[in-house]
Design an enzyme around this catalytic site. Structure first.
Site, PDB file in Angstrom:
ATOM      1  N   THR A   1      -2.630   1.180  -4.517  1.00  0.00           N
ATOM      2  CA  THR A   1      -2.999   2.393  -3.792  1.00  0.00           C
ATOM      3  C   THR A   1      -4.227   3.092  -4.374  1.00  0.00           C
ATOM      4  OG1 THR A   1      -2.270   4.631  -3.176  1.00  0.00           O
ATOM      5  CG2 THR A   1      -1.403   3.737  -5.230  1.00  0.00           C
TER       6      THR A   1
ATOM      7  N   LYS B   1      -6.337  20.808  -3.950  1.00  0.00           N
ATOM      8  CA  LYS B   1      -5.752  20.046  -2.825  1.00  0.00           C
ATOM      9  C   LYS B   1      -4.514  19.301  -3.292  1.00  0.00           C
ATOM     10  CE  LYS B   1      -5.227  15.832  -0.936  1.00  0.00           C
ATOM     11  NZ  LYS B   1      -4.823  14.545  -1.567  1.00  0.00           N
TER      12      LYS B   1
ATOM     13  N   GLU C   1     -13.654  11.191  -3.454  1.00  0.00           N
ATOM     14  CA  GLU C   1     -14.744  10.429  -2.788  1.00  0.00           C
ATOM     15  C   GLU C   1     -14.888  10.866  -1.336  1.00  0.00           C
ATOM     16  OE1 GLU C   1     -12.972   7.879  -6.070  1.00  0.00           O
ATOM     17  OE2 GLU C   1     -12.273   9.306  -4.557  1.00  0.00           O
TER      18      GLU C   1
ATOM     19  N   ASP D   1      -0.127   5.236   0.732  1.00  0.00           N
ATOM     20  CA  ASP D   1      -0.363   6.223   1.807  1.00  0.00           C
ATOM     21  C   ASP D   1      -0.510   5.541   3.166  1.00  0.00           C
ATOM     22  OD1 ASP D   1      -2.117   7.777  -0.701  1.00  0.00           O
ATOM     23  OD2 ASP D   1      -0.560   8.850   0.411  1.00  0.00           O
TER      24      ASP D   1
ATOM     25  N   ASP E   1      -1.766  -0.420   5.960  1.00  0.00           N
ATOM     26  CA  ASP E   1      -1.815   0.339   7.232  1.00  0.00           C
ATOM     27  C   ASP E   1      -3.242   0.535   7.715  1.00  0.00           C
ATOM     28  OD1 ASP E   1      -2.506   3.692   6.749  1.00  0.00           O
ATOM     29  OD2 ASP E   1      -2.394   2.290   5.064  1.00  0.00           O
TER      30      ASP E   1
ATOM     31  N   ASP F   1       0.885  -1.160   0.000  1.00  0.00           N
ATOM     32  CA  ASP F   1       0.000   0.000   0.000  1.00  0.00           C
ATOM     33  C   ASP F   1       0.926   1.214   0.000  1.00  0.00           C
ATOM     34  OD1 ASP F   1      -2.218   1.806   0.685  1.00  0.00           O
ATOM     35  OD2 ASP F   1      -1.282   1.810   2.678  1.00  0.00           O
TER      36      ASP F   1
HETATM   37  C1  XBP Z   1      -4.983   6.465   0.633  1.00  0.00           C
HETATM   38  C2  XBP Z   1      -6.117   7.196   0.056  1.00  0.00           C
HETATM   39  C3  XBP Z   1      -5.843   8.375  -0.821  1.00  0.00           C
HETATM   40  C4  XBP Z   1      -5.215   9.522  -0.019  1.00  0.00           C
HETATM   41  C5  XBP Z   1      -5.508  10.870  -0.646  1.00  0.00           C
HETATM   42  O1  XBP Z   1      -4.585   5.556  -0.353  1.00  0.00           O
HETATM   43  O2  XBP Z   1      -7.245   6.812   0.282  1.00  0.00           O
HETATM   44  O3  XBP Z   1      -7.090   8.775  -1.325  1.00  0.00           O
HETATM   45  O4  XBP Z   1      -5.789   9.568   1.293  1.00  0.00           O
HETATM   46  O5  XBP Z   1      -4.982  10.886  -1.957  1.00  0.00           O
HETATM   47  P1  XBP Z   1      -3.763   4.179   0.022  1.00  0.00           P
HETATM   48  P2  XBP Z   1      -5.917  11.420  -3.168  1.00  0.00           P
HETATM   49  O6  XBP Z   1      -3.722   4.034   1.532  1.00  0.00           O
HETATM   50  O7  XBP Z   1      -4.557   3.079  -0.660  1.00  0.00           O
HETATM   51  O8  XBP Z   1      -2.398   4.395  -0.567  1.00  0.00           O
HETATM   52  O9  XBP Z   1      -6.495  12.740  -2.738  1.00  0.00           O
HETATM   53  O10 XBP Z   1      -4.968  11.540  -4.336  1.00  0.00           O
HETATM   54  O11 XBP Z   1      -6.953  10.356  -3.359  1.00  0.00           O
HETATM   55 MG    MG Z   2      -2.953   3.228   3.191  1.00  0.00          MG
END
Ligand code: XBP
Ligand code: MG
Length: 248
Positions: free
Chosen positions: A134, A97, A69, A26, A195, A24
């Protein structure tokens, strides 16, 4: 691409070694969500919206994958009808953003989680394939990895399954299934690192063994379905069972 079939006895005997580690992004490769949260609030402010996402609200909103979303969910679930904004406004706010977020990454405010760099190096050295799954955009992945790893993502990861490639983001399994399809891998040959609860559910729905290492906004969440639970990405602190399973 011809689908390979694994023999049942191989899968049952766990003779199927882990060939690919799927990360993953983020919250797993890097603690990015505080930078995302600040970028959301800057975008609300620059659009004269008196919205502010504090850490408590943001922890709740992270149950929704995808920045656009997430704004939509907040718009519909937290605001009275008269205060709700249009889809077009949501697109514009998310665009801004992302610009604020990119600035903070370029200025070095986001770093890889401790141990991740060495973990990736050791995995590559041991001929493991690496992939990313991701809900964020490919651009966000490229920017951060170039900034933190000083490498192009495609030189480190065989495939990057990002939110702009699928209809349904996590907890749907689609992002993980796309990795399996693109790399012609069976779920039993992979291990996912996540995470968040929605990320864990996404990987498990794709039948992929999953190790969870909570991040600052997911500490204390329910990870009952996790196959392994980590408190750091330092290999020497991994559970022995996990180190044996990934043979690192
Ligand atoms: C995390 C998310 C992302 C980020 C925000 O992704 O849900 O949407 O929070 O980024 P993951 P964006 O944990 O699956 O990596 O605003 O570009 O969506
Ligand atoms: Mg994540």
């Amino acid at each position: 691409m011809k689908k390979r079939k694994l023999k049942k006895e191989d899968i049952l005997s766990e003779r199927v070694g882990i060939q690919c580690l799927i990360f993953d992004f983020d919250g797993t490769l890097a603690e990015t969500e505080e930078a995302h949260r600040n970028a959301f609030n800057k975008a609300f402010n620059s659009n004269n919206l008196n919205w502010y996402w504090d850490k408590n609200i943001y922890k709740k909103l992270l149950q929704v994958a995808g920045g656009k979303e997430r704004i939509e969910f907040y718009n519909k679930s937290f605001l009275s009808y008269s205060k709700q904004i249009s889809r077009k406004d949501i697109e514009e706010i998310h665009f801004q953003k992302t610009k604020f977020y990119s600035q903070s990454v370029s200025q070095g405010f986001v770093q890889l989680r401790p141990g991740i760099r060495e973990f990736l190096e050791k995995a590559k050295y041991n001929k493991k394939k690496l992939a990313i799954s991701t809900s964020t955009s490919r651009d966000n992945v490229t920017l951060l990895l170039r900034s933190c790893l000083k490498e192009n993502p495609e030189d480190v990861f065989s495939f990057i399954s990002s939110g702009d490639l699928v209809e349904k983001k996590k907890p749907s399994p689609d992002l993980y299934k796309l990795v399996l399809a693109e790399m012609n891998l069976m779920p039993e040959e992979c291990l996912a690192f996540e995470d968040s609860r929605i990320g864990l559910i996404s990987a498990k729905r794709a039948n992929i063994e999953t190790a969870v290492n909570p991040s600052q906004f997911s500490i204390g969440d329910n990870f009952d379905e996790a196959d392994y639970f980590l408190t750091s990405f330092l290999l020497e602190e991994f559970p022995k069972s996990l180190r044996l399973r990934i043979a690192l």
